[in-house]
Scaffold this active site. Structure first.
Site, PDB file in Angstrom:
ATOM      1  CB  VAL A  11      -0.963  -0.004   1.209  1.00 27.30           C
ATOM      2  CG1 VAL A  11      -1.587   1.359   1.424  1.00 27.30           C
ATOM      3  CG2 VAL A  11      -2.056  -1.040   0.982  1.00 27.30           C
ATOM      4  CE  LYS A 157      -9.930  -4.594  -8.280  1.00 26.18           C
ATOM      5  NZ  LYS A 157     -10.443  -3.222  -8.300  1.00 26.18           N
ATOM      6  CD  GLU A 158      -1.488  -7.482  -2.373  1.00 32.04           C
ATOM      7  OE1 GLU A 158      -1.183  -8.602  -2.781  1.00 32.04           O
ATOM      8  OE2 GLU A 158      -1.404  -7.150  -1.183  1.00 32.04           O
ATOM      9  N   GLY A 259     -14.624 -21.055  -5.550  1.00 31.29           N
ATOM     10  CA  GLY A 259     -13.236 -21.465  -5.738  1.00 31.29           C
ATOM     11  C   GLY A 259     -12.696 -22.206  -4.540  1.00 31.29           C
ATOM     12  CB  CYS A 266      -7.141  -7.439   2.630  1.00 32.70           C
ATOM     13  SG  CYS A 266      -5.823  -6.262   2.287  1.00 32.70           S
ATOM     14  CE  LYS A 269      -4.295  -6.981   7.393  1.00 33.56           C
ATOM     15  NZ  LYS A 269      -5.276  -5.919   7.478  1.00 33.56           N
ATOM     16  CE  LYS A 327      -5.512  -9.496  -5.826  1.00 35.02           C
ATOM     17  NZ  LYS A 327      -6.499  -8.431  -5.676  1.00 35.02           N
TER      18      LYS A 327
END
Ligand SMILES: NC(=O)c1ccc[n+]([C@@H]2O[C@H](COP(=O)([O-])OP(=O)(O)OC[C@H]3O[C@@H](n4cnc5c(N)ncnc54)[C@H](O)[C@@H]3O)[C@@H](O)[C@H]2O)c1
Length: 440
Positions: A11, A157-158, A259, A266, A269, A327
């Site tokens: 971030v 979003k990563e 899935g 994120c 946690k 992802k």
């Protein structure tokens, strides 16, 4: 504007770089000297598409710098962004030690007005703790200097972080301090030229908004995973059900993919932390507890399918694994379903041959010293000599593989697809057994 970003992780680095890209003068601080060394030498410690080029352009333009020097960092920015980690504590609540330490550093060295911005995901009430830390440090110095504390949660979003930051859906700003609101408006003006995206609210609502967003998204995933598991028992196809409900505009298609469970830094946690926050407030979040339980169970679904096909004892078997990252388009493996699958397979005596386009180095670090995992640099090398293939991450390059070649290479020609990538008829036509999530 002069901006300091405290914490140069996913971030912090993305935020600092994007803020520099619109013309600000940004200094990124981290306590991790190795990370700062890599950045200073022109490297990038994480994989995020497009980030390396944007960092380089802004470093070359003199708008983006990196340091481990706390005093220099505090002196630099009118805005002090706190973007440090908030990992789960032993009981699942957010560990705020890094946030508070960052705030203390600001209080220790500030000499003029600062806007201290919580960008980390932090539980309701954290802004009060940041405020208290600043006040204590200033009092210890016998100083009385103005500051504002703002909650400005990050929704990037990563994998698509740059686009998310540059073109945000909304910018949540939690503060009732008019001076800080003006600074935040000026800061974010370049990111909302098309239309106003700033939502100004009280600090507590802003803090809760971030958790509410992640909790809602996690809920959609667990809901679909439960329905997928039910579909298998009822002889229904979850992909058809997904299309059938997603076309309702009240529901929509996003985040309805069943899935092998959600992972990442994120959702797991943040869901846990919100449950803990609720407990502490004397309130039970029953839906969210179920979301978490369902997700924990879902991470073992692929193993169960493999065991059902190959038997409980997998010793002597080799499982090809496509995908390690939680992802696509990231090398982040925090809470990744692949970690649970690998651990389950190894515990049953199997070996693993894994391929991921970018996360292998991270997996090697996590599974350091583990000799039963081979990392290969091409998908078909993973399949070569393996018994079956399991897919855990939906990387684009897995979408249209050479099924006849996979059939020829596997000892037991079966694919266990944890991301429902294929029309089941296609691998089956090539003579493969195909097991997906909630599909016929
Ligand atoms: N990763 C995401 O996709 C994402 C998205 C939205 C929000 N968030 C939230 O943002 C926060 C940061 O997440 P991240 O993924 O970037 O974490 P990260 O672990 O990648 O980065 C955190 C960085 O902070 C540094 N740090 C810790 N204490 C410090 C201190 N006192 N001074 C300076 N640096 C310090 C660490 O060394 C590390 O480099 C978390 O609260 C997370 O929940 C993350």
């Amino acid at each position: 504007m002069k901006i300091t970003v405290i914490g140069t992780g996913y971030v912090g680095l993305v935020s600092g770089t994007c803020l520099a890209d619109v013309g600000n003068d940004v200094l990124c601080l981290d306590v991790d000297a190795e990370k700062i060394r890599i950045l200073k030498e022109g490297g990038i410690p994480i994989f995020e598409p497009g980030l390396d080029a944007m960092v380089k352009a802004n470093v070359d333009a003199g708008r983006l710098r990196f340091t481990t020097d706390v005093e220099e960092a505090v002196a630099h920015g009118l805005l002090q962004f706190i973007a440090v980690g908030t990992p789960p504590d032993e009981d699942g609540s957010a560990d705020l030690q890094y946030v508070v330490a960052a705030a203390r550093n600001v209080g220790r060295f500030m000499t003029g007005y600062k806007v201290v911005v919580d960008k980390s995901t932090v539980p309701v009430g954290t802004a009060d703790k940041v405020q208290a830390a600043l006040a204590e440090e200033l009092a210890a110095r016998g100083e009385s200097i103005d500051y504002s504390v703002v909650s400005n949660p990050e929704f990037l979003k990563e994998g698509a972080a740059l686009a998310d930051f540059m073109k945000p859906d909304r910018i949540v700003v939690g503060t009732e301090d008019p001076r800080a609101i003006d600074v935040m408006r000026e800061l974010y003006a370049p990111f909302q030229r098309n239309h106003e995206r700033l939502l100004v609210m009280d600090v507590r609502s802003a803090e809760l908004t971030k958790y509410a967003a992640n909790a809602m998204l996690a809920t959609r995933i667990s809901f679909m995973n439960e329905l997928a598991n039910l579909s298998e028992r009822l002889g229904a196809d979850i992909e058809l059900v997904r299309k059938g409900i997603g076309s309702d505009p009240r529901i929509g298609f996003d985040f309805l993919y069943p899935g092998a469970g959600y992972g990442g830094s994120c959702f797991p946690k943040d869901v846990q932390a919100l449950i803990r926050t609720a407990h502490a407030a004397g309130h039970d979040l029953k839906v969210l507890q179920a979301v978490e339980d369902a997700n924990d169970a879902q991470k073992s679904v692929l193993t169960q399918k493999i065991v059902k096909r190959l038997g409980e004892d997998l010793s002597g078997k080799t499982i090809a694994l496509w995908g390690l990252a939680f992802k696509p388009n990231t090398d982040d493996m925090r809470e990744a379903p692949s970690r649970v699958l690998i651990a389950d397979l190894l515990a049953r005596g199997a070996r693993v041959r894994a391929y991921d386009p970018v996360a292998s180095h991270e997996a090697q670090r996590i599974f350091a010293g583990e000799t039963r995992i081979d990392f290969v640099d091409k998908p078909m090398l993973a399949v070569q000599g393996a018994d079956v293939l399991a897919i855990v991450t939906e990387w684009k390059e897995f979408r249209a593989p050479d099924f006849p070649a996979i059939k020829a290479l596997l000892k037991t020609p079966a694919i266990f697809d944890g991301r429902n990538l294929y029309d089941p008829a296609v691998p089956r036509r090539a003579g493969l057994e195909y097991f997906a999530i909630g599909r016929l």
